[in-house]
Design an enzyme around this catalytic site. Structure first.
Site, short mmCIF file in Angstrom:
data_model
loop_
_atom_site.label_atom_id
_atom_site.label_comp_id
_atom_site.label_asym_id
_atom_site.label_seq_id
_atom_site.Cartn_x
_atom_site.Cartn_y
_atom_site.Cartn_z
N ARG A 136 0.97 -1.13 -0.14
CA ARG A 136 0.09 0.00 -0.06
C ARG A 136 0.80 1.26 0.03
NH1 ARG A 136 -4.99 1.18 4.11
NH2 ARG A 136 -3.24 2.15 5.35
N ASP A 234 0.28 -1.07 12.71
CA ASP A 234 0.68 -1.79 11.61
C ASP A 234 0.91 -3.32 11.95
OD1 ASP A 234 2.72 -2.56 9.53
OD2 ASP A 234 2.55 -0.54 8.74
N ASP A 237 4.76 -4.44 10.83
CA ASP A 237 5.99 -3.99 11.62
C ASP A 237 5.66 -4.67 13.13
OD1 ASP A 237 6.51 -2.01 9.68
OD2 ASP A 237 5.78 -0.17 10.58
C1 PRP Z 1 -0.95 -3.71 4.75
C2 PRP Z 1 -1.92 -5.07 5.19
C3 PRP Z 1 -2.76 -5.39 3.97
C4 PRP Z 1 -2.97 -3.97 3.59
C5 PRP Z 1 -4.33 -3.64 3.96
O1 PRP Z 1 0.11 -4.13 4.20
O2 PRP Z 1 -1.35 -6.31 5.34
O3 PRP Z 1 -2.08 -5.87 2.98
O4 PRP Z 1 -2.10 -3.02 4.23
O5 PRP Z 1 -4.62 -2.08 3.38
P1 PRP Z 1 -5.81 -2.04 2.51
O6 PRP Z 1 -6.99 -2.88 2.77
O7 PRP Z 1 -6.11 -0.54 2.39
O8 PRP Z 1 -5.32 -2.20 1.12
P2 PRP Z 1 1.10 -3.15 3.62
O9 PRP Z 1 0.94 -2.64 2.24
O10 PRP Z 1 1.25 -2.00 4.79
O11 PRP Z 1 2.45 -3.97 3.71
P3 PRP Z 1 3.16 -4.98 4.84
O12 PRP Z 1 2.41 -6.27 4.65
O13 PRP Z 1 4.55 -5.03 4.33
O14 PRP Z 1 2.94 -4.23 6.07
N1 URA Z 2 -2.37 -2.19 7.38
C1 URA Z 2 -2.00 -2.30 8.87
O1 URA Z 2 -1.20 -3.08 9.01
N2 URA Z 2 -2.85 -1.84 9.75
C2 URA Z 2 -3.88 -0.91 9.39
O2 URA Z 2 -4.75 -0.52 10.25
C3 URA Z 2 -4.11 -0.63 7.98
C4 URA Z 2 -3.22 -1.34 7.12
#
Ligand code: PRP
Ligand code: URA
Length: 242
Positions: A136, A234, A237
């Site tokens: 994202r 997050d 993280d």
């Molecule tokens: C997070 C999460 C989803 C997404 C959700 O991933 O794991 O994939 O955001 O948000 P959305 O429904 O608005 O698309 P992120 O892209 O932050 O990457 P990560 O898995 O590396 O933390």
């Molecule tokens: N990704 C996350 O990890 N947390 C949120 O709340 C939204 C997107």
């Protein structure tokens, strides 16, 4: 007691009277047959309380997340088809049971979705796992597809799509579009998720009415940065780097 506004409900074991049970915020309900919310038991609520707490350290966050993931996988498996299967028991009797029919695979949306792979492996030994890297954009919240690597015969499999967070729904929608472009029928996709936003769920359920969602909790909504609230921050993280 049910307070529709804040979704509070008494939660506690059966032997506690309604008066003794503490109140807790439980999942928002939604009117879609294809969205399955885990039962809001005292156990699930206490596990969610641990991982939502900003003071929970990484080791505990991993441990309690894994417990919820296990519940999601076990519930997800209930949605796979079974056929009759009788067995003979050691005391010479027949038990009329069932067995799973069909092939499955997991697909994780990287990075956070990878955290759910072990829970799937714990239940389905040597399960094949595909990966889709979608990130994202931090400014716009729009998903971007970087990479995918999926089993060649994925079109013949049931797919358990894994991502713990479902906020705007953009990432999961993009992942489903990838799966459909490889020939996976919508009704053979099960999306396993820890926490969802109501807006994400509404859009997704309408766009993919035959895909099943299994989630532990539908939260209140999204904040100005499109983070789920009250949420847990997050996930990636907290599970991997914090
Ligand atoms: C997070 C999460 C989803 C997404 C959700 O991933 O794991 O994939 O955001 O948000 P959305 O429904 O608005 O698309 P992120 O892209 O932050 O990457 P990560 O898995 O590396 O933390
Ligand atoms: N990704 C996350 O990890 N947390 C949120 O709340 C939204 C997107």
């Amino acid at each position: 007691k049910n307070d529709a506004q804040s979704h509070t409900q008494c939660v506690g074991p059966d032997y506690q009277s309604e008066k003794q049970k503490p109140t807790a915020t439980v999942s928002t309900e939604v009117p879609y047959d294809n969205v399955h919310i885990l039962p809001q038991t005292p156990q699930l609520i206490s596990l969610l309380t641990m991982i939502r707490d900003k003071n929970t350290q990484r080791a505990d966050f991993i441990f309690y997340s894994n417990r919820i993931i296990r519940l999601l996988v076990e519930e997800g498996l209930n949605h796979l088809p079974v056929v009759e299967h009788s067995v003979s028991t050691p005391v010479g009797r027949t038990y009329a049971g069932v067995m799973f029919q069909g092939k499955i695979c997991g697909v994780s949306i990287m990075r956070a979705g990878e955290a759910m792979e072990q829970g799937l492996r714990d239940c389905c030994r040597s399960v094949r796992i595909g990966k889709i890297l979608i990130q994202r954009d931090e400014e716009t919240s729009k998903p971007k597809l970087f990479y995918d690597k999926l089993p060649e015969d994925i079109a013949e499999r049931w797919v358990l799509l894994l991502d713990p967070m479902f906020a705007t729904g953009g990432s999961a929608t993009m992942a489903v579009d990838v799966l459909k472009s490889r020939g996976v029928p919508e009704d053979r996709i099960l999306f396993l998720n820890l926490i969802a936003s109501p807006e994400g769920i509404h859009n997704f359920a309408k766009r993919f009415p035959r895909l099943r969602v299994v989630t532990a909790f539908i939260d209140e909504g999204l904040d100005e940065k499109n983070y789920i609230v009250p949420g847990l921050g997050d996930f990636g993280d907290r599970f991997y780097t914090l």
